[in-house]
Design a protein around this motif. Structure first.
Motif, short mmCIF file in Angstrom:
data_model
loop_
_atom_site.label_atom_id
_atom_site.label_comp_id
_atom_site.label_asym_id
_atom_site.label_seq_id
_atom_site.Cartn_x
_atom_site.Cartn_y
_atom_site.Cartn_z
N ARG A 1 13.35 8.63 12.31
CA ARG A 1 13.57 7.29 11.85
C ARG A 1 12.14 6.60 12.37
NH1 ARG A 1 14.71 5.01 8.40
NH2 ARG A 1 15.00 6.87 7.32
N ILE A 2 11.75 7.11 13.65
CA ILE A 2 10.50 6.58 14.29
C ILE A 2 9.26 6.93 13.41
CG2 ILE A 2 8.96 6.85 16.12
CD1 ILE A 2 11.46 7.06 17.85
N LEU A 3 9.52 7.95 12.96
CA LEU A 3 8.33 8.54 12.06
C LEU A 3 8.17 7.80 10.66
CD1 LEU A 3 8.38 12.46 12.77
CD2 LEU A 3 6.73 10.70 13.65
N VAL A 4 9.38 7.66 10.18
CA VAL A 4 9.46 6.94 8.66
C VAL A 4 9.08 5.62 8.87
CG1 VAL A 4 11.28 6.17 7.15
CG2 VAL A 4 11.37 8.79 7.88
N ASN A 5 9.63 4.85 9.87
CA ASN A 5 9.30 3.30 10.14
C ASN A 5 7.77 3.40 10.12
OD1 ASN A 5 11.88 2.68 9.61
ND2 ASN A 5 12.41 2.64 11.93
N ARG A 6 7.21 4.21 11.00
CA ARG A 6 5.78 4.15 11.41
C ARG A 6 5.02 4.23 10.13
NH1 ARG A 6 4.43 7.80 15.69
NH2 ARG A 6 5.44 6.45 16.99
N THR A 7 5.53 5.29 9.07
CA THR A 7 4.67 5.37 7.95
C THR A 7 4.95 4.28 6.92
OG1 THR A 7 5.03 7.63 8.08
CG2 THR A 7 4.73 6.93 5.61
N LYS A 8 6.11 3.54 6.99
CA LYS A 8 6.28 2.40 6.02
C LYS A 8 5.62 1.11 6.59
CE LYS A 8 10.93 3.47 4.04
NZ LYS A 8 12.30 3.20 4.09
N ALA A 9 5.32 0.95 7.99
CA ALA A 9 4.84 0.09 8.50
C ALA A 9 3.18 0.01 8.06
CB ALA A 9 4.89 -0.17 10.05
N GLU A 10 2.79 1.26 8.16
CA GLU A 10 1.26 1.36 7.76
C GLU A 10 1.04 1.17 6.12
OE1 GLU A 10 -0.11 5.31 8.93
OE2 GLU A 10 0.23 5.01 10.96
N ARG A 11 2.12 1.44 5.37
CA ARG A 11 1.99 1.40 3.97
C ARG A 11 2.07 -0.32 3.67
NH1 ARG A 11 6.57 0.74 1.10
NH2 ARG A 11 6.30 0.51 -1.09
N ASN A 12 3.17 -1.06 4.38
CA ASN A 12 3.04 -2.39 4.20
C ASN A 12 1.93 -3.13 4.57
OD1 ASN A 12 5.69 -1.83 3.13
ND2 ASN A 12 6.75 -2.53 5.14
N LYS A 13 1.37 -2.60 5.84
CA LYS A 13 0.05 -3.32 6.24
C LYS A 13 -0.94 -3.35 5.59
CE LYS A 13 -0.69 -2.68 10.61
NZ LYS A 13 -1.23 -1.99 11.87
N SER A 14 -1.23 -2.21 4.73
CA SER A 14 -2.17 -1.85 3.73
C SER A 14 -1.95 -2.73 2.62
CB SER A 14 -2.15 -0.42 3.20
OG SER A 14 -3.02 -0.21 2.28
N ILE A 15 -0.70 -2.88 2.07
CA ILE A 15 -0.37 -3.81 0.98
C ILE A 15 -0.63 -5.08 1.04
CG2 ILE A 15 1.43 -4.61 -0.59
CD1 ILE A 15 2.46 -1.67 -0.35
N ARG A 16 -0.36 -5.60 2.41
CA ARG A 16 -0.27 -7.16 2.80
C ARG A 16 -1.95 -7.50 3.05
NH1 ARG A 16 4.59 -9.25 4.78
NH2 ARG A 16 5.98 -7.91 5.55
N SER A 17 -2.51 -6.56 3.33
CA SER A 17 -3.97 -6.57 3.36
C SER A 17 -4.67 -6.86 2.05
CB SER A 17 -5.01 -5.24 4.16
OG SER A 17 -6.17 -5.77 4.31
N ALA A 18 -4.31 -6.16 1.16
CA ALA A 18 -4.85 -6.10 -0.40
C ALA A 18 -4.58 -7.76 -0.81
CB ALA A 18 -4.34 -5.07 -1.19
N VAL A 19 -3.06 -8.18 -0.42
CA VAL A 19 -2.81 -9.27 -0.93
C VAL A 19 -3.79 -10.54 -0.49
CG1 VAL A 19 -0.75 -10.83 -0.84
CG2 VAL A 19 -0.20 -8.69 -1.61
N LYS A 20 -3.88 -10.38 0.90
CA LYS A 20 -4.67 -11.54 1.46
C LYS A 20 -6.10 -11.40 0.91
CE LYS A 20 -2.27 -11.31 6.01
NZ LYS A 20 -2.46 -10.96 7.52
N THR A 21 -6.68 -10.43 0.74
CA THR A 21 -8.17 -10.21 0.13
C THR A 21 -8.16 -10.72 -1.17
OG1 THR A 21 -8.50 -8.09 1.30
CG2 THR A 21 -10.01 -8.62 -0.45
N ALA A 22 -6.98 -10.48 -1.93
CA ALA A 22 -7.00 -10.95 -3.43
C ALA A 22 -6.95 -12.56 -3.28
CB ALA A 22 -5.97 -10.54 -4.13
N ILE A 23 -5.98 -13.09 -2.64
CA ILE A 23 -5.81 -14.59 -2.06
C ILE A 23 -7.23 -15.37 -1.86
CG2 ILE A 23 -4.70 -16.24 -1.02
CD1 ILE A 23 -2.12 -14.61 -0.98
#
Length: 87
Positions: free
Chosen positions: A10-32
């Motif tokens: 769970r710890i590993l999976v959550n860490r992976t998902k958090a990194e993915r989400n951070k990348s997507i959020r960053s892309a959204v902010k850049t586009a905005i």
């Protein structure tokens, strides 16, 4: 630290998902930001093109579950309103 195998996973999976989400959020902010900069510069053509790209990125983030659909709709609506205010 977790001792149970499933808890470790769970710890590993959550860490992976958090990194993915951070990348997507960053892309959204850049586009905005690209849309907002075009609006501030009163560049209608660039703003419209940036709005299309930003809308696609935001909707994709919502479909992946990074943003709630209402949150994504609000972001798109605000950007569209800003671009439409240019005349």
């Amino acid at each position: 630290m977790a001792n149970i195998k499933s808890a470790k996973k769970r710890i590993l999976v959550n860490r992976t998902k958090a990194e993915r989400n951070k990348s997507i959020r960053s892309a959204v902010k850049t586009a905005i930001k690209k849309v907002e900069v075009a609006v501030v510069n009163k560049d209608k053509e660039t703003a419209v093109n940036a709005l299309g790209a930003a809308t696609a990125i935001i909707n994709k983030a919502a479909s992946k579950g990074v943003y709630h659909k209402n949150n994504a709709a609000r972001k798109v609506s605000r950007l569209a309103k800003a671009v439409n205010s240019l005349n």
